[in-house]
Design a protein around this motif. Structure first.
Motif, PDB file in Angstrom:
ATOM      1  N   UNK A  22       0.815  -1.221   0.000  1.00 41.01           N
ATOM      2  CA  UNK A  22       0.000   0.000   0.000  1.00 41.01           C
ATOM      3  C   UNK A  22       0.844   1.264   0.000  1.00 41.01           C
ATOM      4  N   UNK A  23       2.163   1.142  -0.083  1.00 42.18           N
ATOM      5  CA  UNK A  23       3.064   2.297   0.001  1.00 42.18           C
ATOM      6  C   UNK A  23       3.994   2.299  -1.211  1.00 42.18           C
ATOM      7  N   UNK A  24       3.633   3.005  -2.280  1.00 45.75           N
ATOM      8  CA  UNK A  24       4.456   2.969  -3.504  1.00 45.75           C
ATOM      9  C   UNK A  24       5.888   3.447  -3.314  1.00 45.75           C
ATOM     10  N   UNK A  25       6.150   4.230  -2.281  1.00 45.53           N
ATOM     11  CA  UNK A  25       7.507   4.723  -2.070  1.00 45.53           C
ATOM     12  C   UNK A  25       8.389   3.781  -1.280  1.00 45.53           C
ATOM     13  N   UNK A  26       7.905   2.567  -1.004  1.00 47.20           N
ATOM     14  CA  UNK A  26       8.666   1.618  -0.206  1.00 47.20           C
ATOM     15  C   UNK A  26       8.898   0.317  -0.962  1.00 47.20           C
ATOM     16  N   UNK A  27       9.876  -0.441  -0.449  1.00 48.51           N
ATOM     17  CA  UNK A  27      10.129  -1.793  -0.962  1.00 48.51           C
ATOM     18  C   UNK A  27      10.551  -2.663   0.212  1.00 48.51           C
ATOM     19  N   UNK A  28      10.303  -3.959   0.086  1.00 51.03           N
ATOM     20  CA  UNK A  28      10.619  -4.923   1.142  1.00 51.03           C
ATOM     21  C   UNK A  28      11.699  -5.860   0.641  1.00 51.03           C
ATOM     22  N   UNK A  36      12.670  -0.550   2.862  1.00 48.07           N
ATOM     23  CA  UNK A  36      13.577   0.500   2.403  1.00 48.07           C
ATOM     24  C   UNK A  36      12.827   1.464   1.492  1.00 48.07           C
ATOM     25  N   UNK A  37      13.396   2.647   1.330  1.00 47.30           N
ATOM     26  CA  UNK A  37      12.858   3.566   0.338  1.00 47.30           C
ATOM     27  C   UNK A  37      13.042   2.966  -1.051  1.00 47.30           C
ATOM     28  N   UNK A  38      12.003   3.041  -1.841  1.00 48.68           N
ATOM     29  CA  UNK A  38      12.088   2.556  -3.214  1.00 48.68           C
ATOM     30  C   UNK A  38      12.768   3.608  -4.097  1.00 48.68           C
ATOM     31  N   UNK A  39      13.478   3.125  -5.129  1.00 47.74           N
ATOM     32  CA  UNK A  39      14.052   4.030  -6.122  1.00 47.74           C
ATOM     33  C   UNK A  39      15.209   4.858  -5.635  1.00 47.74           C
ATOM     34  N   UNK A  63       8.237   0.841  10.136  1.00 45.21           N
ATOM     35  CA  UNK A  63       8.144   0.871   8.675  1.00 45.21           C
ATOM     36  C   UNK A  63       7.289   2.023   8.178  1.00 45.21           C
ATOM     37  N   UNK A  64       6.325   2.465   8.967  1.00 48.03           N
ATOM     38  CA  UNK A  64       5.477   3.565   8.537  1.00 48.03           C
ATOM     39  C   UNK A  64       6.211   4.873   8.364  1.00 48.03           C
ATOM     40  N   UNK A  65       7.426   4.971   8.887  1.00 48.36           N
ATOM     41  CA  UNK A  65       8.202   6.198   8.781  1.00 48.36           C
ATOM     42  C   UNK A  65       9.307   6.114   7.741  1.00 48.36           C
ATOM     43  N   UNK A  66       9.269   5.103   6.889  1.00 51.32           N
ATOM     44  CA  UNK A  66      10.215   4.999   5.783  1.00 51.32           C
ATOM     45  C   UNK A  66       9.688   5.824   4.622  1.00 51.32           C
ATOM     46  N   UNK A  67      10.461   6.788   4.212  1.00 51.17           N
ATOM     47  CA  UNK A  67      10.080   7.644   3.100  1.00 51.17           C
ATOM     48  C   UNK A  67      11.060   8.786   2.966  1.00 51.17           C
ATOM     49  N   UNK A  68      11.064   9.409   1.817  1.00 55.60           N
ATOM     50  CA  UNK A  68      11.947  10.538   1.573  1.00 55.60           C
ATOM     51  C   UNK A  68      11.698  11.603   2.621  1.00 55.60           C
ATOM     52  N   UNK A  69      12.742  12.036   3.317  1.00 60.25           N
ATOM     53  CA  UNK A  69      12.612  13.035   4.364  1.00 60.25           C
ATOM     54  C   UNK A  69      12.459  12.461   5.750  1.00 60.25           C
ATOM     55  N   UNK A  70      12.456  11.118   5.867  1.00 59.86           N
ATOM     56  CA  UNK A  70      12.378  10.522   7.191  1.00 59.86           C
ATOM     57  C   UNK A  70      13.328   9.321   7.226  1.00 59.86           C
ATOM     58  N   UNK A  71      12.868   8.107   7.447  1.00 63.02           N
ATOM     59  CA  UNK A  71      13.776   6.962   7.478  1.00 63.02           C
ATOM     60  C   UNK A  71      14.077   6.466   6.078  1.00 63.02           C
ATOM     61  N   UNK A  72      15.321   6.031   5.901  1.00 59.72           N
ATOM     62  CA  UNK A  72      15.706   5.386   4.650  1.00 59.72           C
ATOM     63  C   UNK A  72      15.395   3.902   4.707  1.00 59.72           C
ATOM     64  N   UNK A  73      15.444   3.330   5.894  1.00 64.20           N
ATOM     65  CA  UNK A  73      15.111   1.913   6.074  1.00 64.20           C
ATOM     66  C   UNK A  73      14.643   1.673   7.491  1.00 64.20           C
TER      67      UNK A  73
END
Length: 566
Positions: A22-28, A36-39, A63-73
């Motif tokens: 449900x989070x396009x900006x993430x990858x497992x 991790x952040x995707x891309x 994991x909910x805080x993984x995203x550009x500007x917060x956690x990288x992984x």
């Protein structure tokens, strides 16, 4: 135990796969519980990686805080269990480049050991790594030295500060320094109203009596530092704020961010009340809250309770909190409403007036009759509540009791004419009665008042017409018809019986007795009806056999009016 899981040993992987889908900006990562952040760009172009994690069961952390500007992984261990050093190292390898990585670690032995070992292995591979430990739990201030305190919900604020610093292009030392300074300026403390249940265990980790709570709990189902009696939100918030402010030496005039955190089973309604009390408590201390968030940020599975976190602010830290991030669990915003309360426009007085209006208006027979009906509804509160709970939400008894109290509190000037009395009563009930009953009764009374507005001394036929008009108003408003298993099933036959008896020349008291009998028969008939409107309709055939509570209330107040109708 009832849990929406497939197998206790598969909980973490199943959860992460669902969340990342449900989070396009993430990858497992395929072979590790690492989000991790995707891309990400190639290692040479990567900014400082900010990595955190710990045991699962704290969702939406981490994991909910993984995203550009917060956690990288984010690295997830089993429920309430530190992730392995191999998993942490996999996260570092997947996200860090020459700029290095900052590991944000909550102060638990397993987390410190595994993240620390992974950092050493990464350094041996040439990846620079800094570790930032969060130990924000002030509940342990009298128990252990500061360096051994637990890391709890304030960790999320460190994620935001470190992630924003890294996204701005800051170097490893600067990101780590800003994160350490933020961690040192955070104080948190929590309270549990009950325990949580681990999926693999199937029973609560501790038990509390109905009037007990745990102060200063951890986030892994462990008891707090003190078991005490239950108190209201304001009292609990005051106790937590007192501890945090004293421990962190937050003086009047200080600038802070506030995090109101639910522990997993605390509804938004209660968290909003906690937030209100915390903001008031800080305002009374002359502490300036420049940013505040309220929600579930770092939970303890399904534990009921909350924690408060305060973090000192300066201009740089505020800028980092405000920086953009696409981490799915970070709510953004945080600015407070400068004018949350506004005045209500004065209500226009639409009550009909009579020449006798004034403080010395004489006692009214209508008032005497209404007082009898009000007393009957107050006396029937428990019975109506029990009946409504069987096929509704159980609030009818209390709602009508509030309405009865409002009617009894009306001033003498409310009873100076029949239409004035009906208007005053309608407005009193609409203000006092929650849910659907208030609008129904108010609409009926206001329409009946219009029917009598030009009749200073209504005859029995006028009252019969007003009663019929009132019942029609309820039907028009809610759409109910006889047979739908509502209050209309008592009101409609009662109005018809009264109207027919008056038209046939019967005395008002005799006619009303026929109306009361018709209302009672209508009430009893609802027990055999399939509900088609209201909450009872959700039960379908399961409601059959139970009389409608609204119809029962009609029969109650109609019977109480009887001795006063002549």
């Amino acid at each position: 135990m009832k849990k929406l899981i497939n197998h206790p040993l598969e909980v973490v992987r199943d959860m992460l796969e669902g969340a990342v889908a449900l989070a396009p900006g993430q990858a497992l990562l395929a072979d590790e519980a690492v989000v991790v952040q995707a891309g990400l760009p190639g290692p040479p172009q990567r900014a400082v990686a900010v990595i955190s994690g710990g045991g699962s069961g704290h969702e939406p952390a981490h994991a909910g805080y993984v995203g550009d500007g917060m956690l990288t992984a984010a690295v997830a261990g089993d429920v309430f269990t530190s992730p392995s050093s191999d998993a942490v190292l996999a996260a570092i390898r997947a996200t860090a480049g020459p700029a290095g990585a900052v590991l944000v670690v909550k102060n638990y032995t397993g987390d410190r050991l595994n993240f620390g070992l992974a950092a050493e292995m990464a350094r041996a591979e040439g990846i620079p790594v800094e570790i930032v430990v969060v130990a924000d739990d002030v509940a342990l201030r009298d128990t252990v030295e500061e360096s051994r305190r637990r890391g709890i919900a304030g960790t999320v604020l460190v994620h935001k500060v470190a992630g924003a610093a890294a996204a701005s292009g800051a170097g490893l030392a600067d990101v780590a320094g800003l994160a350490r300074a933020a961690a040192g300026d955070i104080g948190s403390m929590g309270v549990a109203l009950g325990s949580c249940t681990l999926p693999a265990v199937g029973r609560p980790s501790f038990s509390l009596e109905a009037d007990e709570i745990e102060l200063g709990l951890g986030i892994h189902g462990e008891p707090g530092v003190e078991r005490t009696g239950m108190a209201g939100s304001a009292a609990l918030v005051e106790r937590l704020l007192t501890a945090i402010v004293a421990d962190r030496s937050v003086s009047p005039g200080a600038r802070v961010a506030l995090l109101v955190n639910g522990l997993g089973a605390t509804p938004p309604m209660e968290l909003a009340i906690v937030a209100r009390d915390a903001l008031r408590g800080l305002e009374q201390r002359s502490i300036a809250v420049e940013r505040a968030w309220c929600g579930t940020f770092l939970s303890a599975l399904d534990m009921p309770g909350f924690s408060l976190s305060l973090m000192r602010l300066d201009d740089r830290r505020l800028q980092l909190l405000d920086a953009r991030t696409d981490a799915p669990a970070w709510p953004g915003g945080g600015k407070l409403n400068p004018a949350p309360i506004v005045a209500v426009a004065p209500e226009r007085d639409t009550s009909p007036r009579s020449a006798d209006d004034g403080p010395s208006a004489p006692a009214s027979p209508i008032r005497t009759a209404v007082m009898a009906a009000a007393q009957a509804l107050i006396g029937a509160e428990a019975a109506l509540t029990e009946l409504d709970a069987k096929a509704g939400d159980g609030d009818l008894g209390a709602s009508l009791a509030r309405g009865a109290a409002a009617a009894m509190a009306l001033p003498a000037t409310a009873w100076t004419s029949p239409s004035t009395a009906l208007v005053s009563l309608g407005h009193a009930l609409r203000r006092a009665i929650a849910g659907s009953s208030g609008p129904f009764y108010a609409t009926a009374l206001l329409r009946a008042a219009r029917q009598l507005s030009d009749v200073p001394d209504p005859a029995p036929g006028d009252w019969a017409a007003a009663f019929t008009s009132a019942v029609a108003a309820i039907s028009d408003l809610g759409g109910a018809k006889p047979g739908d298993r509502t209050m209309i099933d008592a009101l409609d036959p009662a109005a018809a019986a009264f109207r027919s008896a008056i038209a046939a020349g019967q005395a008002p008291g005799d006619a009303w007795r026929l109306a009361v009998a018709a209302a009672g028969a209508g009430r009893d008939a609802t027990a055999g009806m399939q509900p088609r409107l209201g909450r009872a309709s959700y039960l379908g055939a399961r409601a059959v056999g139970i009389p409608d509570a609204g119809a029962a209330a009609v029969a109650c107040w109609m019977e109480a009016l009887g001795p006063h109708i002549r």
